[in-house]
Design an enzyme around this catalytic site. Sequence first.
Site: not given
Length: 317
Positions: A10, A14-15, A39, A124, A158, A164-166, A239-240
Amino acid sequence: MTERLILDCDPGHDDALAMILAAGDPRVELLAVTTCAGNQTIEKVTRNALAVCAIAGIDVPVAAGAAGPMVRPQMVAPDIHGESGLDGPVLPEPTRELDPRHAIDLIIDLVMSNDPGTITLVPTGPLTNIALAMGKEPRIVERVKRVVLMGGAYTRGNRTPAAEFNIIADPEAAQAVFGASWPVTMVGLDLTHQATADADVVARIAEIDSPLSRFVVDVLRFFGSTYLARQGFPAPPVHDLCCVAKLCDAEVFTTREAFVAVELTGTWTTGMTVTDFGDLLGRPHNTDVAIQLDKPRLWDMTVDAIATLSARSAVRS
Ligand code: RIB
Ligand code: CA
């Protein structure tokens, strides 16, 4: 042996780095990019994925997927990624058409047409596409080599203190993925918060001095500004990138086995990845949880990938 992967993402700052490493590191073969709402909306993240393909010279099928979570209202993250989902750099115009298939059909087609155990799924973003794909074609679960996902945490979240978001963006999808029989590696915040793009790394990328390196510097500059403003990070955690890095070099981070389940009904804890490294719950360990990052190893391969793609692009032009 070359690891072959499908990146479901997404983009997302970071993706974008994950896409670049997957395309630029010779130890992995990027088979396709699929997008899911996360995102930002599916339209925005898909346009961003095509823009990253254009600037990085990535020539693989790109297919758009789920426009939102399976059962819950959609969440997006403009506070971190901006209104476009990839604020900061000037986004180049796409240079390729979208694959006409839905993302889940592209995933199914690739997994079913390749030998079992030869393709790793690297989600991710929210896990909606992965859950929908396994629901439409359950046989992919036994054929996929491994799922290496960015999501969750065994400490704190987060998006909420617990989530966490995902994961919280589509907890039902996440529970389906963790609950299936395929091998899963959870690359959670506990690991990815170690993966900060510090000033020395940004300087190394800038020294490459190419359109792609300048794009990446702009991506990291914006990502760094929002992570500092919103979460007080002096440098942004990419992150990703860590998921793809694991396929490039398994030594890039350590893991520990655990039982992981996703909370779906908690008043305060929905979307939490409940992680049992021992036997408190009496459940078999179903997940390899990422623990300790070798940060120099991560950034060395990433800088190299940017340089490789930059040189490849210079030859083409
Ligand atoms: O919580 C971080 C994750 O959410 C990353 O994948 C980021 O791109 C967003 O999708
Ligand atoms: Ca992401």
